[in-house]
Design an enzyme around this catalytic site. Structure first.
Site, short mmCIF file in Angstrom:
data_model
loop_
_atom_site.label_atom_id
_atom_site.label_comp_id
_atom_site.label_asym_id
_atom_site.label_seq_id
_atom_site.Cartn_x
_atom_site.Cartn_y
_atom_site.Cartn_z
N HIS A 214 0.81 -1.34 0.10
CA HIS A 214 -0.22 0.15 -0.07
C HIS A 214 0.99 1.21 -0.03
O HIS A 214 0.78 2.03 -0.79
CB HIS A 214 -1.00 -0.03 1.14
CG HIS A 214 -1.80 1.03 1.24
ND1 HIS A 214 -1.37 2.37 2.24
CD2 HIS A 214 -2.71 1.42 0.88
CE1 HIS A 214 -2.29 3.24 2.14
NE2 HIS A 214 -3.38 3.04 1.22
N ARG A 376 1.78 44.14 -15.11
CA ARG A 376 0.71 44.62 -14.83
C ARG A 376 0.67 45.57 -13.65
O ARG A 376 1.50 45.87 -12.85
CB ARG A 376 -0.21 43.62 -13.87
CG ARG A 376 -1.65 44.06 -13.51
CD ARG A 376 -2.29 42.85 -12.82
NE ARG A 376 -1.77 42.74 -11.54
CZ ARG A 376 -2.16 41.74 -10.68
NH1 ARG A 376 -3.20 40.92 -11.19
NH2 ARG A 376 -1.73 41.67 -9.70
N GLU A 505 -11.40 40.17 -15.53
CA GLU A 505 -11.28 39.40 -14.43
C GLU A 505 -12.72 39.98 -13.51
O GLU A 505 -12.77 39.56 -12.62
CB GLU A 505 -9.99 39.66 -13.46
CG GLU A 505 -9.47 40.92 -13.33
CD GLU A 505 -8.30 41.21 -12.67
OE1 GLU A 505 -7.66 40.19 -11.98
OE2 GLU A 505 -7.52 42.22 -12.70
N GLY A 526 -7.97 37.01 -15.85
CA GLY A 526 -7.36 36.76 -14.46
C GLY A 526 -8.46 36.08 -13.89
O GLY A 526 -9.51 36.39 -13.17
N THR A 527 -8.27 34.62 -13.86
CA THR A 527 -9.34 33.58 -13.41
C THR A 527 -9.30 33.47 -11.96
O THR A 527 -10.32 33.01 -11.64
CB THR A 527 -9.28 32.32 -14.26
OG1 THR A 527 -7.82 32.05 -14.03
CG2 THR A 527 -9.65 32.44 -15.64
N ASN A 528 -8.51 33.97 -11.34
CA ASN A 528 -8.54 34.22 -9.71
C ASN A 528 -9.62 34.96 -9.38
O ASN A 528 -10.72 34.77 -8.63
CB ASN A 528 -7.46 34.45 -9.11
CG ASN A 528 -6.23 33.85 -9.50
OD1 ASN A 528 -6.25 32.29 -9.66
ND2 ASN A 528 -5.02 34.20 -9.37
N ASP A 529 -9.59 36.26 -9.83
CA ASP A 529 -10.77 37.17 -9.70
C ASP A 529 -11.71 36.92 -10.36
O ASP A 529 -13.29 37.20 -9.70
CB ASP A 529 -10.32 38.68 -9.97
CG ASP A 529 -9.44 39.18 -8.82
OD1 ASP A 529 -9.81 39.21 -7.54
OD2 ASP A 529 -8.58 39.76 -8.95
N CYS A 591 -3.92 34.12 -17.09
CA CYS A 591 -2.80 34.09 -15.86
C CYS A 591 -3.18 33.92 -14.60
O CYS A 591 -2.48 34.05 -13.62
CB CYS A 591 -2.38 35.71 -16.12
SG CYS A 591 -3.13 36.85 -15.58
C1 PEP Z 1 -6.29 36.94 -11.13
O1 PEP Z 1 -7.23 37.59 -10.69
O2 PEP Z 1 -6.45 35.89 -11.87
C2 PEP Z 1 -4.77 37.48 -11.19
C3 PEP Z 1 -4.17 36.60 -11.83
O3 PEP Z 1 -4.57 38.47 -10.49
P1 PEP Z 1 -4.48 38.38 -9.05
O4 PEP Z 1 -4.13 36.97 -8.49
O5 PEP Z 1 -2.86 39.16 -8.76
O6 PEP Z 1 -5.63 39.10 -8.73
MG MG Z 2 -6.76 39.77 -10.10
#
Ligand code: PEP
Ligand code: MG
Length: 636
Positions: A214, A376, A505, A526-529, A591
């Site tokens: 395992h 940026r 974003e 900006g796929t985080n926001d 990004c």
């Molecule tokens: C985002 O928002 O995807 C991004 C890349 O910018 P940050 O993470 O700096 O807000």
């Molecule tokens: Mg952002």
């Protein structure tokens, strides 16, 4: 039903047609006489290497070797098989494509190409990009390793180097890791309940069990270093200690494991970064041949930029300038800029910052050797930069000729109920255009200087305005950038061109992308926001409740790690289409963190993006994932 436990002319085994740890083309497995399958897998008895089966059961072994070849020829991949010998006769129980380490996966894929079994595309397609991680992570520092003497050795069950403090239970591993300790989990053997502790540990050492136990199988799957079957250990679990080579090791003592040799060291050995070569390079070269998207990196210092270049980054997709603002030598000037009462005061502070920013950008351009860099402009809310310690507040007051109370009032005035949706992104440049002026000057002057030094490079600065939601705000900030940049370029007598683009974003920017593209020369998603604002939950707080969503099967996975293609993805598709309606040559990239996630990379390929940008260590993963997407669904 065949029985392997009916006497000494019976037995059972588990074998791989090639070595699942190294990929070597040599039968590898384990065999136990007078036993059933679970006995091998459970690791209760330490089995013998498969080659010894040839002495005990020559006929069955010869037949077994033939079966291995037939199966590999048919499946065109390494096989993981289970079999039983009953009264000297071979019975195959099952076969499947075998799990393997990342290093083995690369070697096997290359060997299969060389053997004419598969083509390059198949080789690229058969590597799980996520497993590459294991090759990209630290190994022991070779000099330190030379000076170290192993205190024991056992089976090299899963490669890599691990160094940590000894813990004896999975719970302890988790708890110690949570408080920032690096741990090595030492167990008699592991079971599925130990999984979280195994995930938390740097490495796993077991007293019992073979290469198919395992611990070995699970550790290989997750790319964690594992040394198994160290029978020399005298384990005393009750007292959380063990004895090895005459020395007693207690909980908290340092231990280092080499999962590639099976060596165990009773000390801490420093680790060094991995380097790419051999089969890795061959597969990556094939990936580069078939992928249709570029791969850039997110980096804001020359060290990370150079690392990413080594991993094959073709540019920087996101340079977060605020990370440069936190450096000790410039934070006083940033604070003075923020706490200024007048434009003149603010400009004076920005003047101090400009040469530093210019130096930063020059270093970045040099590090990337002329490759494109998307810079940026300042994004986070200003309160993130202001002092919290009394001494720093006093210092700032003194520097600015203000009273401590004045500074405290200014800081209090920066308070926001929801800073992520507050005064940040391009809103900063709308209220304080002088910040955008300073950053533009720094970018353009840096590019001109580097261009003069390296005439062979074609420098085209890319300036990215964050958090745009309305065409007019982009238009305004862009006008500030263009006026500043054009003046400097003209004064320098240069014909340098530059691009001004935006991040997509905010959902409103995606919805109005046809408008936004009138001003933006490129979009970077900006796929985080965008995820945060589309779901309406905070990227910093969602972790607190998302577990309940996975448990209740409302969400399958963390939308901040793996792109939500249904919702956020729909916005991206819409924005890409609308943007290109306005500007057919609009450059599109991503990004956010998703740029290094294989399924999200596939989505980006299918959506027609030009590039993905991800953290340096994920660049090879993105290159491979992009190639796999192109092989699966080539763009016209
Ligand atoms: C985002 O928002 O995807 C991004 C890349 O910018 P940050 O993470 O700096 O807000
Ligand atoms: Mg952002």
């Amino acid at each position: 039903m065949a029985f392997g436990n009916m006497g000494d002319d019976c037995g059972t085994g588990v074998a791989f047609t090639r070595n699942p740890a190294t990929g070597e083309k040599k039968l590898m497995g384990e065999f136990l006489t007078n036993a059933q399958g679970e006995d091998v897998v459970a690791g209760v008895r330490t089995p013998m290497p498969i080659q010894e089966m040839a002495d005990k059961f020559p006929e069955a072994f010869a037949q077994f070797e033939q079966v291995c070849k037939t199966l590999e020829d048919h499946y065109r991949d390494m096989q993981d098989m289970e079999f039983t010998v009953e009264n000297g006769k071979l019975y195959m129980l099952q076969t499947r494509n075998g799990k393997r380490t990342a290093a083995a996966a690369l070697k096997i894929a290359c060997d299969l190409v060389d053997e004419g079994m598969i083509d390059e595309k198949k080789a690229v397609a058969m590597i799980d990009p996520r497993n590459l991680d294991t090759l990209l992570h630290p190994q022991f520092d070779p000099d330190a390793l030379k000076k170290a003497t192993p205190v024991g050795t056992a089976l090299p069950a899963s490669p890599g180097a691990a160094c940590g403090k000894i813990v004896f239970t999975a719970d302890d591993a988790k708890e110690w890791a949570n408080r920032g300790e690096k741990v090595v989990l030492v167990r008699l053997e592991t079971s599925p309940e130990d999984i979280e502790g195994m995930v938390a540990a740097q490495g796993i050492l077991t007293v019992r069990g073979g290469m198919t136990s395992h611990a070995a199988v699970v550790a290989r799957g997750m790319g964690t270093c594992c040394v198994s079957g160290c029978g020399a250990i005298k384990m005393d679990e009750a007292n959380k200690q063990f004895e090895l080579a005459g020395k007693v090791y207690h909980e908290g003592d340092w231990l280092s494991l080499d999962g590639s040799t099976g060596n165990i060291y009773g000390e801490a050995i420093p680790t060094v970064d991995a380097s790419i070569g051999g089969e890795f390079k061959r597969i990556m070269d094939w990936a580069d041949k078939y992928r249709q998207m570029n791969v850039r990196t997110n980096a804001d210092n020359p060290r990370d930029a150079k690392q990413a270049m080594k991993f094959g980054a073709e540019g920087i997709g996101l340079c977060r300038t605020e990370h440069m603002f936190f450096e000790a030598d410039r934070i006083p000037a940033i604070r003075q800029m923020i706490c200024s009462d007048t434009v003149e005061q603010r400009e004076a502070a920005l003047e101090k910052l400009e040469p530093m920013q210019q130096g930063d950008f020059e270093a970045m351009y040099e590090a990337m050797e002329g490759k494109p860099i998307t810079i940026r402009f300042l994004d986070p809310p200003l309160h993130e930069f202001v002092p919290t310690e009394e001494a720093d507040i006093e210092q700032l007051a003194q520097d600015m000729g203000k009273s401590v109370q004045d500074i405290k009032n200014i800081i209090a005035g920066l308070h926001e109920f929801n800073p992520m949706m507050g005064h940040r992104g391009c809103r900063l440049a709308v209220t304080y255009p002088e910040i955008a002026v300073m950053q533009t000057k720094a970018v353009i002057k840096a590019a001109l200087n580097v261009q003069a030094k390296h005439p062979e490079w074609h420098m085209v600065p890319e300036i990215m305005i964050p958090l745009v939601g309305e065409i007019k705000e982009l238009k305004y900030v862009k006008s500030v950038v263009v006026a500043t940049a054009d003046e400097i370029i003209k004064a320098a007598g240069s014909d340098m061109t530059y691009k001004v683009g935006t991040m997509i974003e905010i959902p409103r920017a995606a919805l109005t992308a046809d408008e936004i593209a009138k001003e933006a020369e490129f979009f970077s998603f900006g796929t985080n926001d965008l995820t945060q604002m589309t779901f309406g939950f905070s990227r910093d707080d969602a972790g607190k409740f998302l577990d309940a969503y996975y448990e209740k099967k409302i969400y399958e996975s963390d939308p901040f790690a793996r792109l939500d293609q249904t919702g956020v993805g729909r916005l991206i598709e819409m924005a890409a289409k609308l943007g290109r309606q306005t500007r057919p040559d609009l450059k599109l990239g991503i990004c956010g963190e998703h740029g290094g996630d294989p399924s999200s990379v596939e989505f980006c390929h299918n959506t027609g993006l030009d590039y993905v940008s991800c953290s340096p260590f994920r660049v090879p993963i993105a290159r491979l994932a992009a190639a796999q997407a192109a092989i699966k669904n080539p763009r016209g």
